[in-house]
Design a protein around this motif. Structure first.
Motif, PDB file in Angstrom:
ATOM      1  N   PHE A  88       0.843  -1.189   0.000  1.00 20.99           N
ATOM      2  CA  PHE A  88       0.000   0.000   0.000  1.00 20.99           C
ATOM      3  C   PHE A  88       0.884   1.246   0.000  1.00 20.99           C
ATOM      4  CE2 PHE A  88      -2.775  -3.189   2.131  1.00 20.99           C
ATOM      5  CZ  PHE A  88      -3.689  -3.302   1.086  1.00 20.99           C
ATOM      6  N   GLY A  89       0.488   2.236  -0.811  1.00 15.18           N
ATOM      7  CA  GLY A  89       1.256   3.471  -0.939  1.00 15.18           C
ATOM      8  C   GLY A  89       2.168   3.514  -2.150  1.00 15.18           C
ATOM      9  N   MET A  90       2.354   2.379  -2.843  1.00 17.37           N
ATOM     10  CA  MET A  90       3.216   2.345  -4.034  1.00 17.37           C
ATOM     11  C   MET A  90       2.674   3.273  -5.124  1.00 17.37           C
ATOM     12  SD  MET A  90       3.935  -1.685  -4.739  1.00 17.37           S
ATOM     13  CE  MET A  90       5.611  -2.247  -4.590  1.00 17.37           C
ATOM     14  N   THR A  91       3.578   3.773  -5.969  1.00 19.84           N
ATOM     15  CA  THR A  91       3.182   4.546  -7.144  1.00 19.84           C
ATOM     16  C   THR A  91       2.731   3.580  -8.245  1.00 19.84           C
ATOM     17  OG1 THR A  91       5.371   4.474  -8.166  1.00 19.84           O
ATOM     18  CG2 THR A  91       4.933   6.307  -6.612  1.00 19.84           C
ATOM     19  N   VAL A  92       2.149   4.120  -9.300  1.00 21.20           N
ATOM     20  CA  VAL A  92       1.727   3.287 -10.429  1.00 21.20           C
ATOM     21  C   VAL A  92       2.923   2.544 -11.008  1.00 21.20           C
ATOM     22  CG1 VAL A  92       0.838   3.326 -12.797  1.00 21.20           C
ATOM     23  CG2 VAL A  92      -0.271   4.693 -11.053  1.00 21.20           C
ATOM     24  N   ASP A  93       4.036   3.232 -11.208  1.00 25.22           N
ATOM     25  CA  ASP A  93       5.230   2.596 -11.774  1.00 25.22           C
ATOM     26  C   ASP A  93       5.736   1.470 -10.876  1.00 25.22           C
ATOM     27  OD1 ASP A  93       5.175   4.267 -13.994  1.00 25.22           O
ATOM     28  OD2 ASP A  93       6.604   5.701 -13.122  1.00 25.22           O
ATOM     29  N   GLU A  94       5.709   1.665  -9.571  1.00 25.27           N
ATOM     30  CA  GLU A  94       6.146   0.619  -8.641  1.00 25.27           C
ATOM     31  C   GLU A  94       5.213  -0.587  -8.683  1.00 25.27           C
ATOM     32  OE1 GLU A  94       8.344   3.320  -5.203  1.00 25.27           O
ATOM     33  OE2 GLU A  94       6.156   3.070  -5.139  1.00 25.27           O
ATOM     34  N   VAL A  95       3.901  -0.350  -8.804  1.00 23.68           N
ATOM     35  CA  VAL A  95       2.940  -1.456  -8.905  1.00 23.68           C
ATOM     36  C   VAL A  95       3.193  -2.254 -10.171  1.00 23.68           C
ATOM     37  CG1 VAL A  95       0.489  -2.034  -9.220  1.00 23.68           C
ATOM     38  CG2 VAL A  95       1.164  -0.350  -7.497  1.00 23.68           C
ATOM     39  N   VAL A  96       3.371  -1.567 -11.288  1.00 23.68           N
ATOM     40  CA  VAL A  96       3.626  -2.250 -12.567  1.00 23.68           C
ATOM     41  C   VAL A  96       4.906  -3.077 -12.469  1.00 23.68           C
ATOM     42  CG1 VAL A  96       4.238  -1.886 -14.991  1.00 23.68           C
ATOM     43  CG2 VAL A  96       2.323  -0.625 -13.979  1.00 23.68           C
ATOM     44  N   GLU A  97       5.959  -2.523 -11.916  1.00 29.85           N
ATOM     45  CA  GLU A  97       7.228  -3.252 -11.778  1.00 29.85           C
ATOM     46  C   GLU A  97       7.070  -4.482 -10.881  1.00 29.85           C
ATOM     47  OE1 GLU A  97      11.693  -2.541  -9.985  1.00 29.85           O
ATOM     48  OE2 GLU A  97      10.608  -0.807 -10.765  1.00 29.85           O
ATOM     49  N   PRO A 118      -6.366  12.186  -9.159  1.00 28.94           N
ATOM     50  CA  PRO A 118      -6.341  11.252 -10.293  1.00 28.94           C
ATOM     51  C   PRO A 118      -6.048   9.837  -9.802  1.00 28.94           C
ATOM     52  CG  PRO A 118      -5.091  13.226 -10.804  1.00 28.94           C
ATOM     53  CD  PRO A 118      -5.448  13.306  -9.338  1.00 28.94           C
ATOM     54  N   THR A 119      -6.779   8.863 -10.358  1.00 30.45           N
ATOM     55  CA  THR A 119      -6.663   7.467  -9.925  1.00 30.45           C
ATOM     56  C   THR A 119      -6.526   6.570 -11.147  1.00 30.45           C
ATOM     57  OG1 THR A 119      -7.992   7.940  -7.971  1.00 30.45           O
ATOM     58  CG2 THR A 119      -7.798   5.625  -8.596  1.00 30.45           C
ATOM     59  N   TRP A 120      -5.702   5.522 -11.010  1.00 28.16           N
ATOM     60  CA  TRP A 120      -5.483   4.580 -12.096  1.00 28.16           C
ATOM     61  C   TRP A 120      -5.851   3.169 -11.658  1.00 28.16           C
ATOM     62  CZ3 TRP A 120      -2.113   8.305 -10.457  1.00 28.16           C
ATOM     63  CH2 TRP A 120      -1.900   9.357 -11.347  1.00 28.16           C
ATOM     64  N   LYS A 121      -6.291   2.397 -12.646  1.00 21.52           N
ATOM     65  CA  LYS A 121      -6.560   0.977 -12.429  1.00 21.52           C
ATOM     66  C   LYS A 121      -5.467   0.194 -13.147  1.00 21.52           C
ATOM     67  CE  LYS A 121     -10.035  -1.021 -14.616  1.00 21.52           C
ATOM     68  NZ  LYS A 121     -11.378  -1.547 -14.957  1.00 21.52           N
ATOM     69  N   VAL A 122      -4.826  -0.711 -12.425  1.00 25.42           N
ATOM     70  CA  VAL A 122      -3.768  -1.550 -12.992  1.00 25.42           C
ATOM     71  C   VAL A 122      -4.286  -2.982 -13.012  1.00 25.42           C
ATOM     72  CG1 VAL A 122      -1.383  -2.334 -12.806  1.00 25.42           C
ATOM     73  CG2 VAL A 122      -2.005  -0.024 -12.006  1.00 25.42           C
ATOM     74  N   GLU A 123      -4.492  -3.524 -14.221  1.00 27.35           N
ATOM     75  CA  GLU A 123      -4.934  -4.909 -14.362  1.00 27.35           C
ATOM     76  C   GLU A 123      -3.744  -5.773 -14.728  1.00 27.35           C
ATOM     77  OE1 GLU A 123      -9.517  -4.509 -15.821  1.00 27.35           O
ATOM     78  OE2 GLU A 123      -7.981  -4.447 -17.371  1.00 27.35           O
ATOM     79  N   LEU A 168      -0.985   3.229  -3.926  1.00 23.15           N
ATOM     80  CA  LEU A 168      -1.792   2.006  -3.973  1.00 23.15           C
ATOM     81  C   LEU A 168      -2.696   1.941  -2.745  1.00 23.15           C
ATOM     82  CD1 LEU A 168      -2.447  -0.786  -5.244  1.00 23.15           C
ATOM     83  CD2 LEU A 168      -0.538  -1.699  -3.921  1.00 23.15           C
ATOM     84  N   PHE A 169      -4.013   1.825  -3.000  1.00 27.30           N
ATOM     85  CA  PHE A 169      -4.945   1.781  -1.874  1.00 27.30           C
ATOM     86  C   PHE A 169      -5.895   0.606  -1.911  1.00 27.30           C
ATOM     87  CE2 PHE A 169      -7.119   4.302  -5.070  1.00 27.30           C
ATOM     88  CZ  PHE A 169      -8.433   3.842  -5.015  1.00 27.30           C
ATOM     89  N   CYS A 170      -5.931  -0.156  -3.012  1.00 27.86           N
ATOM     90  CA  CYS A 170      -6.848  -1.292  -3.106  1.00 27.86           C
ATOM     91  C   CYS A 170      -6.233  -2.369  -3.989  1.00 27.86           C
ATOM     92  CB  CYS A 170      -8.188  -0.832  -3.683  1.00 27.86           C
ATOM     93  SG  CYS A 170      -9.391  -2.168  -3.882  1.00 27.86           S
ATOM     94  N   ILE A 171      -6.329  -3.630  -3.535  1.00 27.94           N
ATOM     95  CA  ILE A 171      -5.827  -4.775  -4.292  1.00 27.94           C
ATOM     96  C   ILE A 171      -6.940  -5.808  -4.328  1.00 27.94           C
ATOM     97  CG2 ILE A 171      -4.070  -6.592  -4.431  1.00 27.94           C
ATOM     98  CD1 ILE A 171      -2.383  -4.729  -2.482  1.00 27.94           C
ATOM     99  N   ALA A 172      -7.373  -6.174  -5.533  1.00 31.56           N
ATOM    100  CA  ALA A 172      -8.415  -7.195  -5.693  1.00 31.56           C
ATOM    101  C   ALA A 172      -7.800  -8.378  -6.433  1.00 31.56           C
ATOM    102  CB  ALA A 172      -9.602  -6.636  -6.474  1.00 31.56           C
ATOM    103  N   VAL A 173      -7.887  -9.564  -5.834  1.00 31.07           N
ATOM    104  CA  VAL A 173      -7.314 -10.779  -6.410  1.00 31.07           C
ATOM    105  C   VAL A 173      -8.453 -11.651  -6.913  1.00 31.07           C
ATOM    106  CG1 VAL A 173      -5.958 -12.849  -5.933  1.00 31.07           C
ATOM    107  CG2 VAL A 173      -5.324 -10.674  -4.872  1.00 31.07           C
TER     108      VAL A 173
END
Length: 129
Positions: free
Chosen positions: A26-35, A57-62, A85-90
């Motif tokens: 939680f707290g990661m940037t979009v680039d960190e989540v993608v990596e 602004p909010t992004w969804k990373v699939e 990063l504030f939400c993770i759905a598996v």
């Protein structure tokens, strides 16, 4: 045609309350989540619509599993510019197996999960919300 992912083929991720799930924190940037999600598969980042200008602004990373025919995302993460990063759905079928202290959380019958969670809470003197 239904897609089935065998349990043996799925990654195993752990859930840490207030910390994250698997390699996602939680707290990661979009680039960190993608990596971090690259280990699981291919990522697709899209903007989430903002209904009000006051929202960050909010992004969804699939994240889609490698080598799996077109299927729902294995993991979907939501990242805001303000808090990261504030939400993770598996996905219970296509996503990684997620466990909390060896207690499997996804891809199982809800009544069994409830029973096991109650037994875990009683044995360890913790409370789930």
């Amino acid at each position: 045609m239904a897609f089935k992912t065998e349990v043996a083929e799925r990654d195993e991720w752990s859930y840490s309350p207030t910390v994250g799930v698997g390699p996602l924190r939680f707290g990661m940037t979009v680039d960190e989540v993608v990596e971090a999600a690259e280990m699981l598969g291919q990522t697709n980042v899209s903007d989430c619509p903002r209904d009000h200008a006051i929202f960050s602004p909010t992004w969804k990373v699939e994240v889609h599993r490698r080598g799996v025919a077109p299927s729902p995302p294995a993991v979907t993460a939501y990242v805001s510019q303000a808090v990261g990063l504030f939400c993770i759905a598996v996905d219970a079928v296509h996503g990684p197996q997620v466990a909390y202290d060896r207690l499997p959380l996804v891809g199982r019958d809800l009544s069994e999960l409830e029973s096991d969670a109650i037994a875990y809470a009683e044995a360890t003197d913790v409370h789930f919300l």
